[in-house]
Every structure is written in C-alpha cells, then in structure tokens.
Motif scaffolding. Sequence first.
Motif, PDB file in Angstrom:
ATOM      1  N   THR A   1      24.650  43.467   6.015  1.00 57.37           N
ATOM      2  CA  THR A   1      24.568  42.172   6.681  1.00 57.37           C
ATOM      3  C   THR A   1      24.526  42.407   8.176  1.00 57.37           C
ATOM      4  O   THR A   1      24.808  43.519   8.661  1.00 57.37           O
ATOM      5  CB  THR A   1      25.766  41.281   6.306  1.00 57.37           C
ATOM      6  OG1 THR A   1      25.541  39.954   6.793  1.00 57.37           O
ATOM      7  CG2 THR A   1      27.062  41.821   6.900  1.00 57.37           C
ATOM      8  N   LEU A   2      24.178  41.386   8.924  1.00 58.42           N
ATOM      9  CA  LEU A   2      24.108  41.471  10.382  1.00 58.42           C
ATOM     10  C   LEU A   2      25.128  40.520  10.999  1.00 58.42           C
ATOM     11  O   LEU A   2      25.309  39.397  10.534  1.00 58.42           O
ATOM     12  CB  LEU A   2      22.709  41.127  10.888  1.00 58.42           C
ATOM     13  CG  LEU A   2      21.616  42.178  10.626  1.00 58.42           C
ATOM     14  CD1 LEU A   2      20.244  41.613  10.965  1.00 58.42           C
ATOM     15  CD2 LEU A   2      21.887  43.432  11.448  1.00 58.42           C
ATOM     16  N   VAL A   3      25.796  41.000  12.038  1.00 61.59           N
ATOM     17  CA  VAL A   3      26.774  40.198  12.765  1.00 61.59           C
ATOM     18  C   VAL A   3      26.300  40.081  14.214  1.00 61.59           C
ATOM     19  O   VAL A   3      25.927  41.088  14.842  1.00 61.59           O
ATOM     20  CB  VAL A   3      28.166  40.856  12.724  1.00 61.59           C
ATOM     21  CG1 VAL A   3      29.166  40.045  13.551  1.00 61.59           C
ATOM     22  CG2 VAL A   3      28.646  40.991  11.286  1.00 61.59           C
TER      23      VAL A   3
ATOM     24  N   ARG B   1      22.816  42.801  17.811  1.00 55.18           N
ATOM     25  CA  ARG B   1      22.862  42.861  16.354  1.00 55.18           C
ATOM     26  C   ARG B   1      23.748  44.025  15.905  1.00 55.18           C
ATOM     27  O   ARG B   1      23.455  45.186  16.197  1.00 55.18           O
ATOM     28  CB  ARG B   1      21.451  43.038  15.790  1.00 55.18           C
ATOM     29  CG  ARG B   1      20.567  41.824  15.976  1.00 55.18           C
ATOM     30  CD  ARG B   1      19.083  42.191  15.974  1.00 55.18           C
ATOM     31  NE  ARG B   1      18.684  42.872  14.748  1.00 55.18           N
ATOM     32  CZ  ARG B   1      18.154  42.259  13.698  1.00 55.18           C
ATOM     33  NH1 ARG B   1      17.984  40.936  13.711  1.00 55.18           N
ATOM     34  NH2 ARG B   1      17.769  42.941  12.640  1.00 55.18           N
ATOM     35  N   LEU B   2      24.823  43.699  15.195  1.00 55.63           N
ATOM     36  CA  LEU B   2      25.701  44.702  14.594  1.00 55.63           C
ATOM     37  C   LEU B   2      25.450  44.698  13.092  1.00 55.63           C
ATOM     38  O   LEU B   2      25.633  43.675  12.425  1.00 55.63           O
ATOM     39  CB  LEU B   2      27.173  44.378  14.876  1.00 55.63           C
ATOM     40  CG  LEU B   2      28.203  45.249  14.132  1.00 55.63           C
ATOM     41  CD1 LEU B   2      28.161  46.690  14.635  1.00 55.63           C
ATOM     42  CD2 LEU B   2      29.612  44.673  14.289  1.00 55.63           C
ATOM     43  N   ALA B   3      25.028  45.822  12.537  1.00 57.47           N
ATOM     44  CA  ALA B   3      24.818  45.945  11.099  1.00 57.47           C
ATOM     45  C   ALA B   3      26.093  46.432  10.436  1.00 57.47           C
ATOM     46  O   ALA B   3      26.746  47.361  10.921  1.00 57.47           O
ATOM     47  CB  ALA B   3      23.673  46.913  10.811  1.00 57.47           C
ATOM     48  N   VAL B   4      26.467  45.815   9.333  1.00 54.23           N
ATOM     49  CA  VAL B   4      27.624  46.231   8.532  1.00 54.23           C
ATOM     50  C   VAL B   4      27.140  46.428   7.098  1.00 54.23           C
ATOM     51  O   VAL B   4      26.500  45.537   6.520  1.00 54.23           O
ATOM     52  CB  VAL B   4      28.759  45.187   8.569  1.00 54.23           C
ATOM     53  CG1 VAL B   4      29.950  45.669   7.732  1.00 54.23           C
ATOM     54  CG2 VAL B   4      29.194  44.905  10.004  1.00 54.23           C
TER      55      VAL B   4
ATOM     56  N   PHE C   1      37.086  37.624   2.613  1.00 52.16           N
ATOM     57  CA  PHE C   1      36.264  38.798   2.817  1.00 52.16           C
ATOM     58  C   PHE C   1      34.889  38.599   2.181  1.00 52.16           C
ATOM     59  O   PHE C   1      34.772  37.963   1.129  1.00 52.16           O
ATOM     60  CB  PHE C   1      36.921  40.039   2.202  1.00 52.16           C
ATOM     61  CG  PHE C   1      38.074  40.573   2.989  1.00 52.16           C
ATOM     62  CD1 PHE C   1      37.916  41.659   3.829  1.00 52.16           C
ATOM     63  CD2 PHE C   1      39.326  39.979   2.899  1.00 52.16           C
ATOM     64  CE1 PHE C   1      38.983  42.152   4.566  1.00 52.16           C
ATOM     65  CE2 PHE C   1      40.403  40.464   3.624  1.00 52.16           C
ATOM     66  CZ  PHE C   1      40.234  41.553   4.462  1.00 52.16           C
ATOM     67  N   ARG C   2      33.900  39.186   2.811  1.00 57.94           N
ATOM     68  CA  ARG C   2      32.591  39.277   2.172  1.00 57.94           C
ATOM     69  C   ARG C   2      32.494  40.655   1.522  1.00 57.94           C
ATOM     70  O   ARG C   2      32.665  41.682   2.198  1.00 57.94           O
ATOM     71  CB  ARG C   2      31.466  39.094   3.174  1.00 57.94           C
ATOM     72  CG  ARG C   2      30.099  39.253   2.517  1.00 57.94           C
ATOM     73  CD  ARG C   2      28.948  38.897   3.428  1.00 57.94           C
ATOM     74  NE  ARG C   2      27.674  39.141   2.761  1.00 57.94           N
ATOM     75  CZ  ARG C   2      26.487  38.943   3.305  1.00 57.94           C
ATOM     76  NH1 ARG C   2      26.407  38.454   4.551  1.00 57.94           N
ATOM     77  NH2 ARG C   2      25.384  39.202   2.646  1.00 57.94           N
ATOM     78  N   VAL C   3      32.251  40.687   0.230  1.00 56.77           N
ATOM     79  CA  VAL C   3      32.167  41.946  -0.502  1.00 56.77           C
ATOM     80  C   VAL C   3      30.732  42.438  -0.458  1.00 56.77           C
ATOM     81  O   VAL C   3      29.813  41.762  -0.918  1.00 56.77           O
ATOM     82  CB  VAL C   3      32.645  41.770  -1.956  1.00 56.77           C
ATOM     83  CG1 VAL C   3      32.530  43.099  -2.711  1.00 56.77           C
ATOM     84  CG2 VAL C   3      34.082  41.261  -1.983  1.00 56.77           C
ATOM     85  N   LEU C   4      30.547  43.627   0.108  1.00 55.76           N
ATOM     86  CA  LEU C   4      29.227  44.232   0.232  1.00 55.76           C
ATOM     87  C   LEU C   4      29.124  45.362  -0.787  1.00 55.76           C
ATOM     88  O   LEU C   4      29.649  46.452  -0.575  1.00 55.76           O
ATOM     89  CB  LEU C   4      29.001  44.760   1.650  1.00 55.76           C
ATOM     90  CG  LEU C   4      29.051  43.712   2.775  1.00 55.76           C
ATOM     91  CD1 LEU C   4      28.961  44.380   4.138  1.00 55.76           C
ATOM     92  CD2 LEU C   4      27.929  42.694   2.611  1.00 55.76           C
ATOM     93  N   ASP C   5      28.465  45.101  -1.882  1.00 57.07           N
ATOM     94  CA  ASP C   5      28.345  46.080  -2.965  1.00 57.07           C
ATOM     95  C   ASP C   5      26.922  46.634  -2.968  1.00 57.07           C
ATOM     96  O   ASP C   5      26.035  46.110  -3.622  1.00 57.07           O
ATOM     97  CB  ASP C   5      28.663  45.413  -4.300  1.00 57.07           C
ATOM     98  CG  ASP C   5      28.837  46.410  -5.421  1.00 57.07           C
ATOM     99  OD1 ASP C   5      28.946  47.614  -5.136  1.00 57.07           O
ATOM    100  OD2 ASP C   5      28.867  45.998  -6.598  1.00 57.07           O
TER     101      ASP C   5
END
Length: 398
Positions: free
Chosen positions: A253-255, A261-264, A245-249
């Motif tokens: 990020t963009l996928v 472009r999907l922003a998460v 997993f990438r932890v977004l604290d």
Amino acid sequence: MFLTLLFYAGVVIGEAACIAYAINVLHGYPWRSRWTEEITLVALAAIGLGSLELARRYWFVPVSSWPTSVAALAGGFCLIGFVGVPAAQLSRSLRSRFVGVIPSERREELQDLPREEFIGDGHHAWLLRLPGNRSLDLEAHDFSVAFPQLPDEMNGLSVLHLTDLHFSRAYDRRYFQAVCEAAADMPSDIVLVTGDMVDDPACIEWIAPLLKDLPGPLGKFAILGNHDHFHDSELIAAALTEAGFRVLDGETTLVDVEGRRLAVGGTCAPWGPPIPDDAVPSADFSLLMSHTPDQVYKSAKQGWDFILTGHNHGGQIRFPLIGPLLMPSVYSRRFDRGFFRIRPSLMYVSQGIGAKHPIRYGCVPEITRFTLVRSEATARRDLAASSGATKASSCSPT
C-alpha cells in the motif's frame, strides 16, 4: 591419551554443530505439520544413540581399530569441530564489525512491576519460573537510522516495531497489557506488527483490546506469522483489523507523507503469499514487513529500503562468545538479531516479545522504535550532484 581425548572432544563439538545446523535449516522450511517438534525429538534420540556408540568405541575400542566408515565420520566431525566452528565464529565477528553499531537508547520497561503476576497457568508456564530466565525482562530500544535516499519530507519519520507476541496462557494477560502500554508510551508515526500473534486459540480474543490503543497517525499495519497459520488465521487477521491494523498478506500500500509516497508491504512467505515483483509500487521510500529474515535476498532484489522482521527470537538462548545455537532459519544463525545490510536494503531482525517456549537467557524481549533521518552530509552531497548525477540507492546505518 591426550591426543585421543582431544580427538573425541573435536568429534563432540563437530557433531553438536552439525546437529544444530540441521535442526535450524529443517525448521526454516514451511512445514505444515504440528508434529515437527516430536519428529525432531525422535531424530535427536536416534542421533544420541549414535553418539553413545561413538563414546563406547572411544572407551573400549582403540581408534585405530574402528571401521573405516566410522573413523571417517568421526574424522569429519573432528575437522568441523576444530576448523569449521572457529571459522564460523570468526565470520560472525567480522560481519558484526562490517555492519557497524548504531547508537541506541535501551530501557528496561517492566523492572518495577511484580513478575509473578505476569506468569499464567497454561502449558510451558513453568519455564517462566526458571532461575535466570529473562523472558519477562522487556527492553525498549530507540534507534536513529540514516538513509541516503530518504526524502526531506520524511526526515524524522518514526516507526514502531513489535513482533512475535505469541499470546498464550503461559503468560498472564497482564504481561501483554504491560507490553502494549510500554509500546503506547513510544508514540510513532507508523506501527508495524510482523506476525506470530498467538500460540493459543483462546487468546485470539486478546488481540483487539490489547493492540487497539497503539497510536499510529500515519497508519498501523500487520502481517501474520507461521504460528498464526497453525490456528484460525482468518480470525486472527479479523482481530487485527478490529484493532485498527491493515493486514498486508502478500500486498502493498502507499502512505502519503507530506506529499511524498511511502510504500509499505507485508509478507509471511514462505507460509503465506509472497509479494510479486510487479506488485512493488514506485515510491520515494519503502518499508517491508517480512515475518522471517530468510526472504531478505529476494526482498533486496525487489528494492525495499528498510526491512523489519522477527521470527528468530535472537535464538532465545545465547552463550558468551558463541551466540545462539538453535534458530529456525534455512540460513541457520546468519540472521540472528540486529541490523544486516543486503544492498540496497537494510534489515533489522528483532528478538521479539513472547515465545511458544518462554525461555530466554542472554536474549531479552524487545520493542523497537526507529527514527529515519537524512543526514546533513547526505543532503549536501545531493545538492552538489544536482547537475544530473544519479542519487545513491544504497542505504547505510550511522
């Protein structure tokens, strides 16, 4: 006699409602103390003494002889009990009709497995043996949700959402293994985990081996929760990273999804860093992981399309007609479970999987998969407006 009894019934209902509201709001703030529960119990004991005093006066002192301050307090509670509480329930009912019901497939996942094997030997394990407790009755939900702004390239994108696992030895590890196996049987393009991984530091070592096999070909992302911050949050984040997993604290990020472009994004605010307004990337569609739904108004102003949250556990104990009483939110019971539309965003509040106090009545644990769709009606409307009309920015479930 009847009117006096009715008056006191209103006092009891109103006082109980005020106590529940106060507990909910206070527990919605980011207190760092581990003594919050003990402080709450002391406060409840003090309130209980006040209630006993009112009861004593009811039985031995005519209401007409009560001191003005006591009578005014009791009258206020009575008004809340007979006016405020019914008004709040009516508001909740109307809100549910406004949001609407999205068709869902619900499946019981663990009904054929031996429940006794899922009960551990840790603190609070005895709660799992209470008659009628549904803490082990995991359900899998499948929703299809239409967004007017969804690009054609993202039509059919699937998102798996898990939250509030609360790993602890109250549960046997085999329970969480069964949960993760059920989630793995719901293959999705993206996997999101929205915090509260552990309640027992000894269970941090469970994270990587249990979550690593969840498939997510376009990415697996996670955030921490308030319970994680009571333990070694860096170690928990490292275990999630080890699980893929990438932890977004407080980050985004963009996928890439077929050239779109999907922003998460992810935030554990108010316990962790929020996402700054200038950090929200320009994208064709956006997903936000927020541990608590309390951030929804700020997140909606930032323009997130779909917000996935947990934290509230659906209240864990839900009464017929009344719903939940206790819920750790500064908005009390406003965002208890399910879908909420705060334009331009749509938010889903999950009932979660585990709990520090594993007791659930009328509120089962859940894992949820969302399939994002772009309806034909929306596509035709956009084609008709291709002369330059602005595409609608709001989202609506169907």
